[in-house]
Design an enzyme around this catalytic site. Structure first.
Site: not given
Length: 296
Positions: A98, A201-202
């Site tokens: 990510f 920070n899912p």
């Protein structure tokens, strides 16, 4: 992009590239052009300005045009450069992990505020990060809070490797431990009830909204790092359901959220026994962070 002719200068290349990026709806077109050309020439943005009449020729021009083609096709700038800036530090970025966003700095600021006035009698306060990605949150906290011990987990082995690398490059790996696995599963049992800060920070994008994201996001970020389930809240529920077993009395929880998820995440935390739940806006005045305290 218009074909670059021989003897184009730095200034001319930046201008023609910026114009082409704008046609392609690339945000911050000029900045992107400058970062790509600076990468090719090994120059900072200031050095580009000082050498604006320098010609760009041969292999340098060919390399620049290839990077511009990739950016125009939607590949993220951070992935092309292999790095990103976060909290005034440089972090390595790799495909399959990510890509950090600047909004996450607000989460780090909130975490620093929570830990700074903590119990100074503790030799090393403990933070756990769920879903570490490139490691920007945990690494930054370790650097900003020199006594902090950080445990970080991620289901993605590439993320764990990259986060370890970033921690090593930035010199805080001795106070960090990176573990592969889902949420709390890889953590040692002795951490139960000992965590001062739980941060995440899912993935929080609703499944049905993922096809509507820009190609820069949906085609380059791992889907597991985006998909939060039908309403985007699955991981918040999962973490909240286990957090009381890990966070010490008086410890804190901090989440990054989608701009419209503040009330729902607040409700999830309160239903799971959290107190003093607060929603914090980012610098664009959008809800971005939820913090809470856990008591027994």
């Amino acid at each position: 992009m218009n074909s670059a002719q021989p003897h184009k200068t730095v200034r001319e290349l930046i201008q023609v590239t910026s114009d082409w990026f704008e046609e392609k709806s690339v945000e911050s077109a000029k900045l992107n052009a400058e970062r790509l050309l600076g990468d090719v020439l090994g120059l900072t943005r200031m050095e580009l300005f000082l050498q604006h009449d320098r010609p760009v020729l041969g292999a340098e021009l060919d390399r620049f045009r290839e990077l511009v083609r990739r950016r125009g096709a939607g590949e993220p700038l951070q992935q092309i450069l292999g790095e990103t800036e976060f909290y005034s530090r440089t972090f390595k970025v790799e495909p399959g992990v990510f890509i950090p966003r600047p909004e996450t700095e607000r989460l780090v600021e909130a975490c620093c505020d929570l830990l700074a006035p903590g119990d100074h009698s503790k030799v090393a306060p403990v933070a756990v990060e769920i879903g570490c990605g490139t490691g920007i949150i945990g690494v930054t906290l370790a650097l900003e809070l020199p006594r902090l011990k950080v445990y970080a987990t991620d289901v993605n082995p590439n993320a764990v490797y990259l986060a370890e690398r970033n921690a090593h490059l930035l010199g805080c790996d001795v106070r960090m431990e990176f573990l592969q696995g889902s949420r709390f599963a890889p953590l040692a049992a002795h951490l139960k009830g000992q965590v001062d800060l739980l941060v995440s920070n899912p993935p929080y994008i609703p499944t049905g909204e993922i096809p509507e994201l820009s190609g820069e996001v949906k085609d380059h970020d791992p889907r597991d790092a985006l998909d939060g389930g039908e309403d985007g809240l699955n991981v918040y529920r999962a973490i909240a359901g286990e957090m009381r077993a890990w966070v010490r009395p008086g410890g804190h929880v901090a989440f990054e959220i989608g701009f419209d998820q503040g009330p729902q995440v607040k409700e999830i935390l309160e239903a799971s026994g959290a107190q003093d739940v607060k929603v914090i806006a980012d610098y664009a005045d959008l809800d971005r962070v939820v913090i809470a305290r856990l008591d027994r």
